[in-house]
Design a protein around this motif. Structure first.
Motif, mmCIF file in Angstrom:
data_model
loop_
_atom_site.group_PDB
_atom_site.id
_atom_site.type_symbol
_atom_site.label_atom_id
_atom_site.label_comp_id
_atom_site.label_asym_id
_atom_site.label_seq_id
_atom_site.Cartn_x
_atom_site.Cartn_y
_atom_site.Cartn_z
ATOM 1 N N GLY A 1 43.453 35.078 29.645
ATOM 2 C CA GLY A 1 42.158 34.755 29.797
ATOM 3 C C GLY A 1 41.892 33.418 30.241
ATOM 4 O O GLY A 1 43.019 32.707 30.674
ATOM 5 N N THR A 2 40.916 32.678 30.625
ATOM 6 C CA THR A 2 40.422 31.765 31.392
ATOM 7 C C THR A 2 40.813 30.322 30.438
ATOM 8 O O THR A 2 40.933 29.067 31.135
ATOM 9 N N PHE A 3 41.153 30.369 29.008
ATOM 10 C CA PHE A 3 41.693 29.359 28.248
ATOM 11 C C PHE A 3 43.150 29.011 28.481
ATOM 12 O O PHE A 3 43.508 28.014 27.773
ATOM 13 N N SER A 4 43.701 30.200 28.972
ATOM 14 C CA SER A 4 45.376 30.388 28.796
ATOM 15 C C SER A 4 45.959 30.097 30.083
ATOM 16 O O SER A 4 45.183 29.782 31.253
ATOM 17 N N GLU A 5 47.215 29.942 29.996
ATOM 18 C CA GLU A 5 47.954 29.479 31.303
ATOM 19 C C GLU A 5 48.357 30.613 32.017
ATOM 20 O O GLU A 5 49.329 31.068 31.723
ATOM 21 N N VAL A 6 47.496 31.396 32.754
ATOM 22 C CA VAL A 6 47.667 32.634 33.349
ATOM 23 C C VAL A 6 48.792 32.728 34.225
ATOM 24 O O VAL A 6 49.554 33.720 34.201
ATOM 25 N N LEU B 1 48.167 44.183 29.239
ATOM 26 C CA LEU B 1 46.942 44.763 28.329
ATOM 27 C C LEU B 1 45.911 43.935 28.232
ATOM 28 O O LEU B 1 46.174 42.631 27.919
ATOM 29 N N ILE B 2 44.724 44.173 28.439
ATOM 30 C CA ILE B 2 43.475 43.577 28.022
ATOM 31 C C ILE B 2 42.756 44.297 26.914
ATOM 32 O O ILE B 2 42.396 45.505 27.086
ATOM 33 N N THR B 3 42.434 43.486 26.022
ATOM 34 C CA THR B 3 41.519 43.987 24.916
ATOM 35 C C THR B 3 40.010 44.220 25.297
ATOM 36 O O THR B 3 39.388 45.314 24.739
ATOM 37 N N HIS B 4 39.526 43.198 26.012
ATOM 38 C CA HIS B 4 37.915 43.381 26.293
ATOM 39 C C HIS B 4 37.573 42.260 27.573
ATOM 40 O O HIS B 4 38.534 41.809 27.817
ATOM 41 N N GLU B 5 36.329 42.631 27.748
ATOM 42 C CA GLU B 5 36.150 42.028 28.898
ATOM 43 C C GLU B 5 35.663 40.445 28.986
ATOM 44 O O GLU B 5 35.181 39.693 30.031
ATOM 45 N N HIS B 6 35.478 39.837 27.820
ATOM 46 C CA HIS B 6 35.152 38.514 27.862
ATOM 47 C C HIS B 6 35.955 37.521 28.405
ATOM 48 O O HIS B 6 37.220 37.672 28.538
ATOM 49 N N PRO B 7 35.374 36.438 29.324
ATOM 50 C CA PRO B 7 36.326 35.773 29.753
ATOM 51 C C PRO B 7 37.676 35.053 29.434
ATOM 52 O O PRO B 7 38.638 34.486 29.854
ATOM 53 N N ASP C 1 41.014 36.626 32.760
ATOM 54 C CA ASP C 1 40.624 35.799 34.010
ATOM 55 C C ASP C 1 40.617 36.627 34.967
ATOM 56 O O ASP C 1 41.690 36.991 35.848
ATOM 57 N N VAL C 2 39.454 37.303 35.375
ATOM 58 C CA VAL C 2 39.374 38.408 36.433
ATOM 59 C C VAL C 2 39.999 37.900 37.694
ATOM 60 O O VAL C 2 40.704 38.632 38.340
ATOM 61 N N ASP C 3 39.488 36.888 38.251
ATOM 62 C CA ASP C 3 40.072 36.306 39.514
ATOM 63 C C ASP C 3 41.351 36.039 39.608
ATOM 64 O O ASP C 3 42.079 36.472 40.487
ATOM 65 N N ALA C 4 41.973 35.408 38.591
ATOM 66 C CA ALA C 4 43.670 34.947 38.664
ATOM 67 C C ALA C 4 44.287 36.477 38.435
ATOM 68 O O ALA C 4 45.200 36.746 38.927
ATOM 69 N N VAL C 5 43.734 37.314 37.477
ATOM 70 C CA VAL C 5 44.559 38.372 37.379
ATOM 71 C C VAL C 5 44.424 39.461 38.448
ATOM 72 O O VAL C 5 45.418 40.116 38.727
ATOM 73 N N SER C 6 43.400 39.537 39.185
ATOM 74 C CA SER C 6 43.259 40.486 40.312
ATOM 75 C C SER C 6 44.088 39.764 41.414
ATOM 76 O O SER C 6 44.845 40.584 42.174
ATOM 77 N N ALA C 7 44.338 38.603 41.579
ATOM 78 C CA ALA C 7 45.101 37.985 42.304
ATOM 79 C C ALA C 7 46.635 38.206 42.344
ATOM 80 O O ALA C 7 47.421 38.609 43.129
ATOM 81 N N VAL C 8 47.071 38.217 40.934
ATOM 82 C CA VAL C 8 48.439 38.457 40.659
ATOM 83 C C VAL C 8 48.649 39.906 40.883
ATOM 84 O O VAL C 8 49.811 40.412 41.620
ATOM 85 N N ILE C 9 47.749 41.020 40.643
ATOM 86 C CA ILE C 9 48.220 42.289 40.575
ATOM 87 C C ILE C 9 48.174 42.786 42.157
ATOM 88 O O ILE C 9 48.830 43.548 42.614
ATOM 89 N N LEU C 10 47.333 41.914 42.996
ATOM 90 C CA LEU C 10 47.245 42.393 44.320
ATOM 91 C C LEU C 10 48.794 41.896 45.016
ATOM 92 O O LEU C 10 49.014 42.549 46.077
#
Length: 218
Positions: free
Chosen positions: A25-30, A41-47, A51-60
């Protein structure tokens, strides 16, 4: 297995050259947590858990990476990273599946109540290799299984100390480590951890503090 804690709710699990990451998440060293990861694995949608932007970039960027999440999170990520849509999987409660060579079982269903005026979102807890349990933002106790390693949300807008202690006592895992702790200062941490350590020990749970970047074999 090697368990590494990152800031707040993110952990990295490694075995036999495979890497599984939970809740970057956004508080972590993604970037550090996801370096070389095979599955997320993601438990739920809270930031603070994704971290949607960071995770999206990595999976792409990494065509090997597989991601598993509740339906709403999975849909959001597919829209953000359509080229990786086939590697973004929806998880439902009560499922058993394999992720990067790790056996996963899902529990729960919804986030703990913060306030009646704040909507409750989907939340899934994950049991990894019948050993490590990450509950996300809930105190759901896995049924029909003996947890060996419990990750404990020790502080949040939705919990209080008594509930944290009751969760540890209810699960009765031999060992427990903290998650969801980024909002605590040293004084608050000492208070919560003192109760968890003392009362948890009466029921067979050894609680140990891990700082960000620290690893332990479980």
């Amino acid at each position: 297995m090697k368990l590494t804690k990152f800031t707040h709710a993110c952990v990295r699990i490694e075995k036999e050259g495979r890497v599984l990451v939970l809740d970057p998440g956004t508080f972590s060293e993604v970037a550090e947590a996801l370096n070389g990861a095979d599955a997320v694995l993601i438990t739920h949608e809270h930031p603070d858990h994704i971290d949607v932007d960071a995770v999206s970039a990595v999976i792409l960027a990494d065509p090997r990476l597989q991601l598993y999440a509740p339906d709403g999170v999975a849909a959001q990520l597919r829209a953000k990273a359509p080229d990786a849509a086939e590697r973004i999987h929806t998880v439902r409660v009560g499922e058993d599946f394999e992720a990067a060579g790790f056996a996963i079982r899902s529990f729960g269903g919804q986030h703990a109540l913060i306030h009646p005026l704040i909507p409750v979102v989907a939340n899934i807890g994950y049991l990894v290799d019948s050993n490590i349990y990450h509950p996300g933002d809930s105190f759901v106790i896995p049924d029909g299984i003996d947890v060996q390693t419990l990750l404990v949300p020790i502080h949040a807008p939705w919990n209080k100390v008594g509930e944290v202690v009751d969760f540890v006592v209810g699960v009765r895992a031999p060992r427990a480590f903290p998650i969801h702790d980024a909002l605590l200062n040293d004084t608050g941490r000492g208070l919560v951890e003192g109760h968890v350590t003392r009362i948890g020990a009466k029921y067979g749970t050894e609680y140990r503090r891990l700082v960000s970047g620290e690893s332990v074999e479980v």
